[in-house]
Every structure is written in structure tokens, then in C-alpha cells.
Design an enzyme around this catalytic site. Structure first.
Site, PDB file in Angstrom:
ATOM      1  N   GLU A   1       0.870  -1.188   0.000  1.00 38.39           N
ATOM      2  CA  GLU A   1       0.000   0.000   0.000  1.00 38.39           C
ATOM      3  C   GLU A   1       0.897   1.226   0.000  1.00 38.39           C
ATOM      4  O   GLU A   1       1.553   1.506   1.001  1.00 38.39           O
ATOM      5  CB  GLU A   1      -0.874   0.022   1.264  1.00 38.39           C
ATOM      6  CG  GLU A   1      -1.825  -1.154   1.417  1.00 38.39           C
ATOM      7  CD  GLU A   1      -3.034  -1.064   0.514  1.00 38.39           C
ATOM      8  OE1 GLU A   1      -3.204  -0.041  -0.177  1.00 38.39           O
ATOM      9  OE2 GLU A   1      -3.792  -2.045   0.488  1.00 38.39           O
TER      10      GLU A   1
ATOM     11  N   CYS B   1      -2.465   9.360   2.600  1.00 34.47           N
ATOM     12  CA  CYS B   1      -2.170   8.686   1.324  1.00 34.47           C
ATOM     13  C   CYS B   1      -3.292   8.937   0.327  1.00 34.47           C
ATOM     14  O   CYS B   1      -3.037   9.073  -0.858  1.00 34.47           O
ATOM     15  CB  CYS B   1      -1.933   7.200   1.542  1.00 34.47           C
ATOM     16  SG  CYS B   1      -3.262   6.379   2.406  1.00 34.47           S
TER      17      CYS B   1
END
Ligand code: NDP
Length: 505
Positions: free
Chosen positions: A251, A285
Site C-alpha cells: 500500500e 495517502c
């Protein structure tokens, strides 16, 4: 003495104690030391993984019901001590108290969902065996992998790793967690609270230290490594894991775009754009870093964004709109992206290069930013946003997708919202809001391209930490069995006729 892994960091190593160097975690608001933690070397990491292996067998043996009871107890304990956990998150990241609490609340929602749904998603289920194999009963079950390594970032030190820790544990694995060197205390708090409800075995352990500790975890013979962090580190992690063929879930960062179509609720879009770009000081993010707004509504949208963003104030006090830049080295990146954009003709309508005042960065809104500038192409990770005008939503989609990242995104539109969402080359999209997908536990979370691969959250997130096991059980002898040396030519002839009938038309 161990060395700090990031240039410019305030993390320092101090005298050896019990054979291990120790390093300080620091409050980025004040520079004060929060606590010291050991720098675990490869030997200690190997010890932790070996102990976790025994713990994994015990934890898997508890079954779904036993594990759910323990995970539910952990969830309740975290809720009961939410202030304490949030205080630690604030101390190590600098984020305001309300944001730290919100982070824990979101993490708890995921823990609840994972514990509650693990059995439904993973237990053995029958599947059709097909005409040619109709004498076999077929089933599939998702079994735990064993020991999962989790390497996490500092920006959401509870929420982000919980996507791997909570789902990995619910799927029946033990977990060894290496938190960021900037937020080790939060990691230790998670493991300590877990140990209060699962005192028997080290089912969730934490190893602390710098990048080398993470690298040692990659090489420790795990059954899977779940990494969340930057794309550059992900490549190093994958290379280290390749040595032992350890599977990885990755990720990474993003450069998420928000599209505003001609029929959007412009005020709502502006409010969401500013929140998406500037909450947590932009250190998200799935933060909004780029906006593409259709010409017809651009003036109104920019006016609204300017009004909202110019009121925001970063600070160290609990009531601040957002906190400092947690990782000191990021400040130079933010400054260079803003300066590069302005030098190349972008117009700053809120803030500018002078907004960068470490450890804080004030809001920056940039208009008409060249598409090949760093502020458009690279992850900025600060309270900044670019706004470029487009002819129509189709042009917006083309520009939004012209990124090597593909994590999340948002669309504000009335008539074409879901159609435009589907055309975004990302793992997740919110229509008429930002980041909503991250807090819906049944939705998978993850990206494509430089944003990584694999999924946390939801059913996919549970299966990510398992091995599907396929089982067949012969129910009766097949009248047509070509898989024996005693077959005859008539068996093959009959099989061919059947295949022509079933698949050849
Ligand atoms: P980094 O890539 O710098 O670090 C991530 C983790 O990897 C840290 O724990 C770090 O340890 C560790 N690490 C560093 N070097 C190595 C190595 N050689 N081997 C193994 N582990 C290593 O990321 P940040 O912590 O700076 O996090 C910010 C990034 O994370 C941003 O790009 C952000 O977009 C992304 N992110 C992605 C999310 C997602 O779900 N897609 C969610 C949240 C953040 P140490 O800190 O000790 O160096």
C-alpha cells in the site's frame, strides 16, 4: 549506536541498554522526547517471529468464535482507553486531539467488521464441481497463512496498520508489527493493549527500530509481509522479500484527484476539497492533491476554496485546524513543489512558498499549475492543493488518469457521478464526498500502479491474509473415468462426444 534512517529526522539513538541501542520518539510540535524504544536487530526480529509462529498455531486453534471474543474484547478495551491512545497518537504525530480520536474510531470500526465477518467470508463452502467431475464434492476454505509481518507508516499510526493487523488476526494469523520510527510508542500501545486481552501467547508483537529492523523483518521467513509506506521503500521491501519468496501486500502513496463537473454542488465540492487536501496537514495517502474543475463552475469553486482554506491555521494546540509536518525531511519536498509550481507560472491564491514554516506549513492553493510540474506529478504530502480548469469532465478524467499513481479519487457531479467514478484509474473513488471509502469496512482499500497492489479491508482484505485451500471428495465412482491406466479407448471416445456436446457448440 544505531543510526536514524531519515535525513533531517529528530530521531536520535542513545546509549546501549541490555545490549540494544535505544532511540527516542519525538513530539514534532515541540521537539520534546516522548519515550525511548529499543532498536531491534535481526536476531531479536527472528526471535519475535519464532515466538509468533508458536502463537499462530494456538491462535488458529481458537477458531473463529474464540478469536472473535478476544478481538471484541480488544476493541472494547481500545474504546475504553481511547483518550490514552489518541494522546499518544497526538504526541508522536503532532495531530490535533480530535483528529487522533477520529483515527482511532475509524480503526475500531474495521476491527469490529473483521472480527464479525471473518467466519462468513473464510469458512469452508461448497462450490459446484461441474459436469465432468460431478462425482466429486468440491469445497474451498480460506486458512490462515501463519505469521504476518506488518510494516506501517507514521501518518495514521493506528488506522493504517490496523487494516493489516485487524484483518490478519481475524483471519487466524499471528502478527509481528514494525511501526515507523516516528511512531513506535503507538505500535507498542497497540501490542500492549492486545496482550491484556490475549495474555497467553505473543499473537501480536511489536519490533521497533529504523529501516534495518523492517528489512530484517522482510528476511525473517514470514508467511506474508504487508507494507504501507512510500513507493521507493516498497521496492526495497519487495527486493528483500524476493530473497525468501515471501509474498507481499503493498500500500503506497497517491496523487489523488478530485473532479468537479458543471452540475456539482460547488460549495460541497469546495468544502470537501479543502478537507481532503489539508486535514492531517495533507499527510494522507488518499489526500486530495489535485483538483480538475470544469470551466463553467471554476470561478465559484476557486472563490469558495480560497475562502475556506485561508481561514485555516496549523498549530500545536489541541484546537488547531491541523498539526505540524510530522517528518522533518518532508518540509523540503513540500517547499520545492510549491516553489517549482510558482516559478513555472502557477498562481498561488492562498499562501505560497513563504507558507512553509517548519514544523508547520500553512495552507497553499495553487491555480493553473503545469501538468508536468512536481506539484502535479509527485506526492507532496502537505496542506497544498493544485486546481486546474478543464473544458469538460472528460478532459478531467484524462488528466486525473495521467499519473503513475492510482490510489483513490473523488468526483463531484449530479448526472455523471458514477460513470466518471468508474473511469478513474484508481482502486477507490468517492462520489460527492472525499475518502468515504476508507471508513466503509466492507470495501476493499488499495491502489494500482505506483500506489501498490493487494487489498486491506473488506472481504478481499480478509482473504489477503489466507491461503485458499481447495478440497475434493469423491462421492461415487465415475462411469466415465479417463484418469486411470485401465481406461479404454471407448472412455476417451465417450468423453470427446460429451465435450463436443457441452463445450463445442
Ligand atoms: P516510508 O516508506 O518511509 O516508511 C514506511 C515504513 O517502512 C516505515 O515503518 C519504515 O521504517 C519502513 N522502512 C524503511 N526502510 C525500510 C527497509 N529498507 N525495509 C523495510 N522497511 C523499511 O513511508 P512513511 O513512513 O514516510 O509513510 C508515508 C508514505 O506512506 C506516503 O507515501 C503515504 O502516501 C504512504 N501511505 C500509504 C497508505 C496506503 O494505505 N496506501 C496509507 C498511509 C500512508 P522507519 O520509519 O523506521 O524508516
Amino acid at each position: 549506536m544505531a543510526q536514524a534512517a531519515r535525513e533531517g529526522d529528530t530521531v536520535e539513538a542513545v546509549a546501549d541498554d541490555d545490549g540494544l541501542a535505544r532511540f527516542a520518539s519525538v513530539d514534532p510540535r515541540t521537539g520534546e522526547t516522548v519515550a525511548h524504544h529499543p532498536v531491534h536487530d535481526a536476531e531479536r526480529v527472528a526471535d519475535a517471529v519464532a515466538a509468533a509462529r508458536t502463537a499462530a498455531a494456538w491462535w488458529a486453534g481458537l477458531g473463529f468464535t474464540g478469536r472473535k471474543e478476544r478481538l471484541d474484547s480488544w476493541r472494547k478495551l481500545i474504546v475504553g482507553r481511547l483518550e490514552e491512545g489518541a494522546g499518544l497518537v497526538s504526541a508522536e504525530t503532532g495531530k490535533p486531539a480530535a483528529d487522533a480520536k477520529m483515527e482511532l474510531v475509524a480503526a475500531v470500526g474495521h476491527l469490529h467488521w473483521a472480527a464479525r465477518n471473518a467466519e462468513r467470508v473464510l469458512r469452508r463452502r461448497k462450490v459446484p464441481s461441474g459436469l465432468l467431475m460431478s462425482n466429486q464434492a468440491a469445497s474451498v476454505e480460506y486458512l490462515p497463512l501463519g505469521v504476518i509481518g506488518v510494516i506501517g507508516p507514521w501518518n495514521y499510526p493506528v488506522f493504517t496498520p490496523m487494516g493489516s493487523i485487524g484483518y490478519g488476526l481475524a483471519a487466524g494469523n499471528a502478527v509481528v508489527f514494525k511501526p515507523s520510527e516516528l511512531t513506535p510508542g503507538v505500535g507498542v500501545w497497540l501490542a500492549d493493549t492486545f496482550a491484556e486481552v490475549v495474555p497467553e501467547h505473543p499473537v501480536l508483537t511489536v519490533v521497533t527500530g529504523f529501516g534495518e529492523t523492517g528489512a530484517a523483518l522482510c528476511r525473517s521467513g514470514l508467511d506474508k509481509l504487508a507494507f504501507t509506506g512510500s513507493t521507493a521503500t516498497a521496492k526495497r521491501v519487495m527486493a528483500a522479500c524476493a530473497e525468501t519468496l515471501t509474498p507481499v501486500l503493498v500500500e503506497c502513496g497517491g496523487k489523488d484527484a478530485l473532479i468537479v463537473d458543471y452540475d456539482a454542488d460547488v460549495r460541497a465540492a469546495a468544502d470537501a476539497a479543502v478537507w481532503g487536501a489539508m486535514s492531517n496537514a495533507g499527510q494522507t495517502c488518499v489526500g486530495i492533491e489535485r483538483v480538475y474543475v470544469v470551466d463553467d463552475v471554476a470561478d465559484e469553486f476557486v472563490g469558495e476554496v480560497t475562502r475556506i482554506a485561508s481561514r485555516l491555521k496549523p498549530g500545536g494546540e489541541p484546537s488547531a485546524d491541523f498539526g505540524p509536518i510530522t517528518m522533518p525531511a518532508q518540509v523540503d519536498i513540500i517547499r520545492s513543489h510549491v516553489s517549482d509550481a510558482v516559478d513555472r507560472g502557477a498562481r498561488a491564491v492562498v499562501g505560497g512558498p513563504e507558507s512553509v514554516r517548519p514544523p508547520f506549513v500553512e495552507p497553499v492553493v495553487l491555480l493553473d499549475v503545469p501538468e508536468d510540474s512536481s506539484a502535479i506529478m509527485e506526492e507532496t504530502f502537505g496542506p497544498t492543493v493544485t486546481i486546474n480548469r478543464v473544458r469538460d469532465a472528460d478532459e478531467a478524467i484524462r488528466l486525473a488518469n495521467a499519473s503513475r499513481y492510482g490510489l483513490g479519487g473523488a468526483v463531484f457531479a449530479k448526472s455523471r457521478g458514477e460513470e466518471l467514478a468508474r473511469r478513474m484509474h484508481t482502486g477507490m473513488v468517492s462520489v460527492n464526498s472525499v475518502n468515504a471509502f476508507a471508513s466503509v469496512p466492507s470495501l476493499p482499500f488499495g491502489g494500482v500502479g505506483d500506489s501498490g497492489f493487494g487489498r486491506i479491508h473488506g472481504e478481499d482484505g480478509l482473504r489477503e491474509f489466507t491461503r485458499p485451500q481447495a478440497v475434493t471428495r469423491k462421492r461415487f465412482a465415475s462411469p466415465l473415468n479417463p484418469m486411470t491406466f485401465s481406461r479404454t479407448s471407448s472412455t476417451i471416445r465417450r468423453l470427446m462426444s460429451l465435450v463436443r456436446l457441452k463445450y463445442g457448440r
